[in-house]
Design an enzyme around this catalytic site. Sequence first.
Site, PDB file in Angstrom:
ATOM      1  N   LYS A 167       5.168 -20.695 -32.087  1.00 30.64           N
ATOM      2  CA  LYS A 167       6.209 -19.356 -31.668  1.00 30.64           C
ATOM      3  C   LYS A 167       5.966 -18.217 -32.786  1.00 30.64           C
ATOM      4  O   LYS A 167       6.053 -17.139 -32.628  1.00 30.64           O
ATOM      5  CB  LYS A 167       7.357 -19.854 -31.443  1.00 30.64           C
ATOM      6  CG  LYS A 167       7.518 -20.605 -30.069  1.00 30.64           C
ATOM      7  CD  LYS A 167       8.948 -20.807 -29.626  1.00 30.64           C
ATOM      8  CE  LYS A 167       9.810 -21.475 -30.386  1.00 30.64           C
ATOM      9  NZ  LYS A 167       9.469 -22.748 -30.513  1.00 30.64           N
TER      10      LYS A 167
ATOM     11  N   ARG B 251      18.077 -20.735 -25.468  1.00 27.14           N
ATOM     12  CA  ARG B 251      17.702 -22.084 -25.371  1.00 27.14           C
ATOM     13  C   ARG B 251      17.966 -22.829 -24.119  1.00 27.14           C
ATOM     14  O   ARG B 251      17.663 -23.900 -23.761  1.00 27.14           O
ATOM     15  CB  ARG B 251      18.149 -23.018 -26.536  1.00 27.14           C
ATOM     16  CG  ARG B 251      17.213 -23.246 -27.702  1.00 27.14           C
ATOM     17  CD  ARG B 251      18.049 -23.910 -28.891  1.00 27.14           C
ATOM     18  NE  ARG B 251      17.754 -23.316 -30.181  1.00 27.14           N
ATOM     19  CZ  ARG B 251      16.787 -23.904 -30.920  1.00 27.14           C
ATOM     20  NH1 ARG B 251      15.956 -24.965 -30.296  1.00 27.14           N
ATOM     21  NH2 ARG B 251      16.386 -23.534 -32.066  1.00 27.14           N
TER      22      ARG B 251
ATOM     23  N   ARG C 178       2.163 -31.357 -40.846  1.00 23.29           N
ATOM     24  CA  ARG C 178       2.821 -30.289 -41.658  1.00 23.29           C
ATOM     25  C   ARG C 178       3.493 -30.895 -42.693  1.00 23.29           C
ATOM     26  O   ARG C 178       4.088 -31.774 -42.851  1.00 23.29           O
ATOM     27  CB  ARG C 178       3.713 -29.739 -40.445  1.00 23.29           C
ATOM     28  CG  ARG C 178       4.240 -28.317 -41.042  1.00 23.29           C
ATOM     29  CD  ARG C 178       4.373 -27.134 -39.835  1.00 23.29           C
ATOM     30  NE  ARG C 178       5.569 -27.434 -39.162  1.00 23.29           N
ATOM     31  CZ  ARG C 178       5.878 -26.473 -38.099  1.00 23.29           C
ATOM     32  NH1 ARG C 178       5.282 -25.623 -37.630  1.00 23.29           N
ATOM     33  NH2 ARG C 178       7.073 -26.697 -37.741  1.00 23.29           N
TER      34      ARG C 178
ATOM     35  N   ARG D 192       9.088 -33.069 -43.572  1.00 30.88           N
ATOM     36  CA  ARG D 192      10.378 -33.024 -43.331  1.00 30.88           C
ATOM     37  C   ARG D 192      10.657 -34.286 -42.487  1.00 30.88           C
ATOM     38  O   ARG D 192      10.044 -34.720 -41.793  1.00 30.88           O
ATOM     39  CB  ARG D 192      10.609 -31.738 -42.460  1.00 30.88           C
ATOM     40  CG  ARG D 192      10.722 -30.489 -43.544  1.00 30.88           C
ATOM     41  CD  ARG D 192      10.801 -29.331 -42.750  1.00 30.88           C
ATOM     42  NE  ARG D 192      11.164 -29.337 -41.394  1.00 30.88           N
ATOM     43  CZ  ARG D 192      11.497 -28.487 -40.540  1.00 30.88           C
ATOM     44  NH1 ARG D 192      11.138 -27.002 -40.685  1.00 30.88           N
ATOM     45  NH2 ARG D 192      11.756 -28.507 -39.185  1.00 30.88           N
TER      46      ARG D 192
ATOM     47  N   ARG E 128      12.410 -34.759 -30.631  1.00 31.55           N
ATOM     48  CA  ARG E 128      12.520 -33.280 -30.646  1.00 31.55           C
ATOM     49  C   ARG E 128      11.710 -32.914 -29.219  1.00 31.55           C
ATOM     50  O   ARG E 128      12.217 -31.949 -28.539  1.00 31.55           O
ATOM     51  CB  ARG E 128      12.136 -32.718 -31.739  1.00 31.55           C
ATOM     52  CG  ARG E 128      12.712 -32.811 -32.931  1.00 31.55           C
ATOM     53  CD  ARG E 128      11.984 -32.408 -34.153  1.00 31.55           C
ATOM     54  NE  ARG E 128      11.789 -30.995 -33.902  1.00 31.55           N
ATOM     55  CZ  ARG E 128      10.813 -30.270 -35.069  1.00 31.55           C
ATOM     56  NH1 ARG E 128      10.251 -31.211 -35.762  1.00 31.55           N
ATOM     57  NH2 ARG E 128      10.805 -29.272 -34.984  1.00 31.55           N
TER      58      ARG E 128
END
Length: 217
Positions: free
Chosen positions: A13, A87, A126, A161, A172
Amino acid sequence: MRIVLLGAPGAGKGTVARALAAVDGSQTLSTGDLLRAAVKAGTPLGREAEGFMARGDLVPDRLIKELMEAWFQAGYGDRFILDGFPRTIPQAVSLGLLLKGLDRPLDRVVNLVVPEAVLVDRLSTRRTCFNTACNAIYNIRTQPPAEGDRCRLCGAPVVQREDETPEAIARRLQVYGEQTAALVGHYERTGLLLQVRELETSTIVQTILGALTEKAG
Ligand SMILES: [Zn+2]
């Protein structure tokens, strides 16, 4: 353009929002941007948001909605790309009312549909610069950090992370799927939904621009 971008974590996004903004100068806004700006400005809403973030709590819907209203009322957002907001259906309804009041209706709500295996691969590879003032993003395959896992911009350590470990990613994506299915249905009923099933940023951008032209014409 005035659009909302929906898509799972890892759907790209942020990248798509920046590419679209470069086309016509629309402002991009994520809830993260909104929170950071409010905290920095030291407004009462910003101080409230800071409290939630400092405690590691999720910032509630109501506060996000108030920050969003303040942003629009401050004269921003004639043309915009919203990334990660709304959301939930209540957030979508309040955004709709707010935009109606401002006479700035949405052109499209774009849902970036990316296969789960691709999302997991993108997120788990990532890495993020540990320096919060930098937070540069790397990818161990396509855009690796400097030698010794150091940031190419500031030299700080580059780390994975906590929410990008395989277990956290699975959670998630599950939460996202549960939340967003209803939102996608909502925008489908309003006739604004555009489902984009491409993976390359340039193709995604062309598809969205094509749909916007079609609508205008
Ligand atoms: Zn850095």
